[in-house]
Write a protein that holds these residues in place. Structure first.
Motif, PDB file in Angstrom:
ATOM      1  N   THR A 111       4.763 110.323  48.506  1.00  0.00           N
ATOM      2  CA  THR A 111       4.120 109.396  49.438  1.00  0.00           C
ATOM      3  C   THR A 111       3.834 110.079  50.769  1.00  0.00           C
ATOM      4  O   THR A 111       2.766 109.888  51.363  1.00  0.00           O
ATOM      5  N   LYS A 162      -3.969 108.501  44.563  1.00  0.00           N
ATOM      6  CA  LYS A 162      -4.032 108.019  45.947  1.00  0.00           C
ATOM      7  C   LYS A 162      -4.967 108.828  46.843  1.00  0.00           C
ATOM      8  O   LYS A 162      -5.373 108.336  47.899  1.00  0.00           O
ATOM      9  N   ASN A 180       9.804 110.110  45.097  1.00  0.00           N
ATOM     10  CA  ASN A 180       8.753 109.161  45.482  1.00  0.00           C
ATOM     11  C   ASN A 180       8.392 109.289  46.954  1.00  0.00           C
ATOM     12  O   ASN A 180       7.219 109.181  47.335  1.00  0.00           O
ATOM     13  N   GLU A 181       9.385 109.537  47.788  1.00  0.00           N
ATOM     14  CA  GLU A 181       9.143 109.621  49.223  1.00  0.00           C
ATOM     15  C   GLU A 181       8.350 110.872  49.604  1.00  0.00           C
ATOM     16  O   GLU A 181       7.477 110.821  50.477  1.00  0.00           O
ATOM     17  N   TYR A 183       0.556 112.223  50.149  1.00  0.00           N
ATOM     18  CA  TYR A 183      -0.736 111.561  49.986  1.00  0.00           C
ATOM     19  C   TYR A 183      -1.076 110.642  51.154  1.00  0.00           C
ATOM     20  O   TYR A 183      -2.251 110.323  51.385  1.00  0.00           O
ATOM     21  N   SER A 184      -0.071 110.242  51.945  1.00  0.00           N
ATOM     22  CA  SER A 184      -0.335 109.420  53.121  1.00  0.00           C
ATOM     23  C   SER A 184      -0.787 110.247  54.319  1.00  0.00           C
ATOM     24  O   SER A 184      -1.202 109.687  55.336  1.00  0.00           O
ATOM     25  N   CYS A 194       6.790 118.516  53.517  1.00  0.00           N
ATOM     26  CA  CYS A 194       7.489 117.352  52.962  1.00  0.00           C
ATOM     27  C   CYS A 194       8.815 117.842  52.382  1.00  0.00           C
ATOM     28  O   CYS A 194       8.858 118.349  51.255  1.00  0.00           O
ATOM     29  N   TRP A 243      14.899 111.670  51.713  1.00  0.00           N
ATOM     30  CA  TRP A 243      13.766 111.522  50.799  1.00  0.00           C
ATOM     31  C   TRP A 243      14.078 112.053  49.405  1.00  0.00           C
ATOM     32  O   TRP A 243      14.708 113.094  49.237  1.00  0.00           O
ATOM     33  N   GLY A 268       0.738 110.868  40.766  1.00  0.00           N
ATOM     34  CA  GLY A 268       0.685 109.920  41.870  1.00  0.00           C
ATOM     35  C   GLY A 268      -0.275 110.348  42.962  1.00  0.00           C
ATOM     36  O   GLY A 268      -0.976 109.521  43.553  1.00  0.00           O
TER      37      GLY A 268
END
Length: 422
Positions: free
Chosen positions: A250, A273, A246-247, A253-254, A182, A243, A269
């Motif tokens: 996300t 999730k 927050n991106e 965790y996605s 990421c 990014w 966060g």
């Protein structure tokens, strides 16, 4: 009768028109914002007022995006608060301008802050001998990894930097539509361009003994090139060039990408999730010399030189920084607490916090590296220049050697100027 005026997310025009100096009133500015942390800060300010009858506190919350520029305008216009939240990379600019107050006359007599860690006290000095800030917590990098994705790709959680690079490549090539890393290419992405150059540099420094920036060295440039390769080879999502925090959280965790290097604030966060069994957090990978150099940032509370209520301002900083309030803050915000023994609190127990406290306990192996936040030029370099130039690198518009020379020239000049002024 006392009251607390709580002002959320103000437009700059509203901030500047509010009249920030009144007898018997403290103005406090918060700049790293979220609804949850602002609510907690409001509660702690209300508790302060109960203990200090006659004191009125007004909280001004400025959203993070654009906060650096807005605070600059506040100071230049004379609309100056009493107490302000300061990210470490802003502080040197205000120290140089003599706009924030040295806190030592109050700190030396403070029983509430006697248990501050030595590293906390040193961090607030910004390379000098006076304390200009009380950090409320450290932002230290650790490596988040998706257990299922790594297992599917047939790789183990990486312990060394070479293993990390190989794991990123393997996940990206073996798992269709997935990515190994990421990458934070947008807002706040300056950390990418310090983390990996210093990992390859592997000497725990940004400058050589003569004050010349190490971005001019092949090792630092190898770290920059690694990020370019990650992006251009498809080991990070194409959209990750823009990014922010927050991106990337996300994206992790996605299940879009398998690994993320981030501070403890990302844990909040992610834990909400993901099933706790599906991810792990370990210290940052070791460099070739068997050591790691996790870049450590911090933020904290400073008092402005223009304040007409300095004694009350100090009382407020002391209140916010005391152990009880700091533990509450660290739990919510996701920073490493600043008082000795705080890690024994049950909130910091368990697998997911272990990576950070392992880093702290093995100081000979994991050498904390604080960027040159004492340089007034550092804030703009980190927040603006590195992000913009980094995006140019990822898109192939510029070469690593060219950008590295630009950064090296700027930082070397800044360091030489700093040394000459000592």
């Amino acid at each position: 009768m006392r009251k607390i005026a709580l002002v959320g997310s103000l437009l700059l025009a509203g901030v500047l028109s509010s009249g920030l100096v009144h007898a018997g009133k403290l103005k406090v500015v918060e700049v790293i914002t979220s609804p949850e942390r602002t609510k907690l800060l409001q509660t702690q300010l209300a508790d302060f007022q109960k203990a200090n009858p006659g004191t009125t506190v007004e909280l001004i919350t400025i959203p993070w995006d654009g906060a650096f520029e807005k605070v600059l305008v506040m100071f230049k216009s004379g609309q100056i608060p009493d107490v302000i939240e300061m990210p470490e990379r802003w502080s040197a600019l205000y120290v140089k301008g003599k706009q924030i107050e040295a806190l030592d006359p109050w700190l030396k007599n403070s029983k509430d802050l006697a248990s501050l860690q030595k590293a906390v006290r040193e961090a607030g000095k910004f390379g000098g001998d006076k304390t200009y800030q009380i950090p409320y917590g450290f932002y230290m990098k650790a490596l988040f990894y998706n257990k299922k994705m790594l297992a599917q790709a047939g790789v183990q959680p990486p312990k060394t930097h070479d293993e990390f690079v190989k794991a990123v490549e393997t996940v990206s090539t073996k798992l269709p539509g997935k990515y190994g890393y990421c990458l934070r290419g947008g807002k706040g992405g300056g950390f990418e361009w310090i983390t990996y150059p210093t990992a390859y540099g592997a000497n725990g420094a940004y400058f050589d003994k003569d004050g010349n920036s190490l971005y001019s060295t092949p090792a630092f440039q190898k770290g920059m090139q690694m990020l370019v390769d990650f992006y251009q080879k498809g080991y990070a999502p194409k959209e990750s060039i823009s990014w922010g925090f927050n991106e990337i959280v996300t994206g992790f965790y996605s299940g879009t990408c398998a690994m993320l290097q981030q501070d403890a604030d990302a844990l909040i966060g992610i834990a909400e999730k993901m099933d706790s069994k599906d991810f792990g957090v370990i210290p940052v990978p070791l460099s070739a010399n068997g050591k790691a150099y996790p870049n450590t940032g911090f933020a904290g509370w400073a008092m402005t030189s223009a304040s007409t209520n300095k004694d009350e301002g100090w009382k407020l900083i002391q209140h916010l920084s005391a152990n009880k309030q700091n533990i509450e803050w660290a739990k919510l915000v996701g920073v490493l607490p600043v008082h000795q023994g705080a890690e024994s609190d049950s909130a910091f127990a368990g697998e997911h916090w272990a990576g950070w406290f392992q880093t702290l306990k093995q100081a000979d192996k994991y050498v904390q590296l604080t960027p040159p936040v004492y340089l007034p030029e550092w804030g703009a370099m980190y927040d603006k220049t590195m992000v913009e130039n980094g995006q140019e690198l990822l898109l192939g518009k510029r070469k690593v050697a060219d950008v590295a020379k630009q950064w090296s020239d700027t930082l070397s000049a800044a360091q030489h100027k700093f040394d000459a002024a000592k």
